[in-house]
Design a protein around this motif. Sequence first.
Motif, PDB file in Angstrom:
ATOM      1  N   PHE A 200      13.946   6.234   0.228  1.00 54.45           N
ATOM      2  CA  PHE A 200      14.848   5.792  -0.835  1.00 54.45           C
ATOM      3  C   PHE A 200      14.055   5.160  -1.980  1.00 54.45           C
ATOM      4  N   PHE A 201      13.017   4.405  -1.610  1.00 49.81           N
ATOM      5  CA  PHE A 201      12.172   3.752  -2.611  1.00 49.81           C
ATOM      6  C   PHE A 201      11.506   4.799  -3.505  1.00 49.81           C
ATOM      7  N   GLN A 202      11.026   5.891  -2.879  1.00 50.10           N
ATOM      8  CA  GLN A 202      10.356   6.943  -3.644  1.00 50.10           C
ATOM      9  C   GLN A 202      11.286   7.572  -4.671  1.00 50.10           C
ATOM     10  N   MET A 203      12.477   7.949  -4.255  1.00 46.03           N
ATOM     11  CA  MET A 203      13.388   8.650  -5.160  1.00 46.03           C
ATOM     12  C   MET A 203      13.955   7.717  -6.219  1.00 46.03           C
ATOM     13  N   GLU A 204      14.201   6.467  -5.847  1.00 46.68           N
ATOM     14  CA  GLU A 204      14.649   5.480  -6.843  1.00 46.68           C
ATOM     15  C   GLU A 204      13.568   5.260  -7.891  1.00 46.68           C
TER      16      GLU A 204
ATOM     17  N   LEU B 233       0.828  -1.203   0.000  1.00 44.65           N
ATOM     18  CA  LEU B 233       0.000   0.000   0.000  1.00 44.65           C
ATOM     19  C   LEU B 233       0.864   1.255   0.000  1.00 44.65           C
ATOM     20  N   MET B 234       1.835   1.317   0.899  1.00 47.48           N
ATOM     21  CA  MET B 234       2.721   2.482   0.973  1.00 47.48           C
ATOM     22  C   MET B 234       3.522   2.646  -0.324  1.00 47.48           C
ATOM     23  N   GLY B 235       4.012   1.533  -0.867  1.00 48.86           N
ATOM     24  CA  GLY B 235       4.758   1.586  -2.123  1.00 48.86           C
ATOM     25  C   GLY B 235       3.887   2.058  -3.277  1.00 48.86           C
ATOM     26  N   GLY B 236       2.629   1.648  -3.280  1.00 56.17           N
ATOM     27  CA  GLY B 236       1.709   2.074  -4.333  1.00 56.17           C
ATOM     28  C   GLY B 236       1.449   3.566  -4.307  1.00 56.17           C
TER      29      GLY B 236
ATOM     30  N   ILE C 143       8.796  15.497  -0.513  1.00 52.77           N
ATOM     31  CA  ILE C 143       7.848  15.836   0.557  1.00 52.77           C
ATOM     32  C   ILE C 143       6.872  14.690   0.780  1.00 52.77           C
ATOM     33  N   TRP C 144       6.367  14.131  -0.313  1.00 48.89           N
ATOM     34  CA  TRP C 144       5.418  13.014  -0.227  1.00 48.89           C
ATOM     35  C   TRP C 144       6.066  11.799   0.434  1.00 48.89           C
ATOM     36  N   ALA C 145       7.320  11.531   0.090  1.00 48.90           N
ATOM     37  CA  ALA C 145       8.038  10.390   0.670  1.00 48.90           C
ATOM     38  C   ALA C 145       8.209  10.546   2.178  1.00 48.90           C
ATOM     39  N   LEU C 146       8.516  11.757   2.619  1.00 51.91           N
ATOM     40  CA  LEU C 146       8.682  12.005   4.055  1.00 51.91           C
ATOM     41  C   LEU C 146       7.371  11.762   4.807  1.00 51.91           C
ATOM     42  N   ILE C 147       6.261  12.164   4.203  1.00 53.60           N
ATOM     43  CA  ILE C 147       4.951  11.948   4.837  1.00 53.60           C
ATOM     44  C   ILE C 147       4.670  10.451   4.973  1.00 53.60           C
TER      45      ILE C 147
END
Length: 475
Positions: free
Chosen positions: A170-174, A86-89, A127-131
Amino acid sequence: MVFRPICTTFVPMMKVKNSELLLSYIREGRTMTQREKLWLIVSLSIPSILAQISATVMFFIDASMVGHLGAKASAAIGLVESTGWLMGGLASAANMGFSVQVAHFIGANDFEAARRVLRQSLVCCMIWALIISLTSVIIAPFLPYWLGGTEEITHDASVYFAIFGFAGIFFQMEGLAGSMLKCSGNMKIPSMLNIGMCVMDVCFNYLFIYVMGLGVMGAAIGTGVAMLITAALMLYFLLVKSKMLSLIGRPGSFRPKEETIRTAVKIGAPMGLQHMLMGGAYVVSTLIVAPLGTIAIAAHSLAITVESLCYMPGYGIAEAATTLVGQGIGAGQKLLTRSFARMSVGLGIAVMTFMGVLMWIFAPELMSIMSPVEEVIAQGTQVLRIEAWAEPMFAAAIVANGVFIGAGDTMVPAAMSLCSMWFVRLTLAASLAPRFGLKGVWSAMAIELFFRGSIFLTRLFKGSWSEKLKMKSEE
């Protein structure tokens, strides 16, 4: 098994016209033969398929490492795994909201506009990744109890999810850097780096799980370190080395603009809502499986990992379809874009049908790699052979969705997926699980995938997604 075209007529074409040249045909409005279109789809798909399969194989090995710690360790990770999806999606939805815009601008030969979107995406997605990561860390101590986990697995599950959630940055930026490179037509670099991440994941997991004796916690730390290194490399190739999107020597504002964010939300919000509700559906599915016991949870989790070997090639082809449709729409090539869409879906169905046959045949051997527990192997084999029958239509849904994403058409497909999941799969699973156990849950899954594939094919051939092609042509 990796799909490779064996027709010898492809050989001279490979020597004369590579994928980069053929992609330029789209932007320049030049005509392409059927053979050239098929070769372009295949050439863009192969790196993604290799990356997807290698990721699955490495995750397969990773899960096997944990599985050999015992059924409790597998169940601890399996309990929170669906929430991790869910978080990854949600992270992926934000990435696609910006990268689809970049594909459209590249198709229109407006590279400066593409770079403007890229700059803004770096700020917004961070910003979204930090949230997301902060939310994951906060809920980690409570999540296993909300999901109905027993005391014997809740501690490991909480620790695993907290560490994995922190690594979501890290997942978000990758993912953002990778999707930007892919939408520019560069499939090779993201695929090679993703393969490297999988290799590092296994190596680091071995180090932290066995050498340092950290068990389930070590699995999360190893994955996080691999993500960190890959994110740094992916950003380097995007921001420094990319011919189209490099920001070196090209100054510009990183301040998010209203129009860019509005378009990103229009594309990404339905996908985010879809991932959130689909993730919620997977969580509910976990709640349905949890009362069946630790063995069932472990078999369910490990069988999902094995099945991913079958459907990951479909996601590789879907990524190619997103790139081709996105650039085709940007270039205003209506007929070519429709042709890419239909040929991509046909290729996906063919490949995943073959993979489904292999999964049915080798299900016992694959499950025995994942776990030494006989009950887990037996239950996993049964459900995998049920699921194998649904793989062709699952392919149709996966690749067609990639087509729709490339067109920026995300609202209706998201609604279709959600209705299929909530009203078909979960309803059937809740009804069948008490009587048939894990087999009932996976039978419901197979029926739902067949239904979802059918409605996605209907929309592909008769739906209104192609209205975007008409509007672009009129412009």
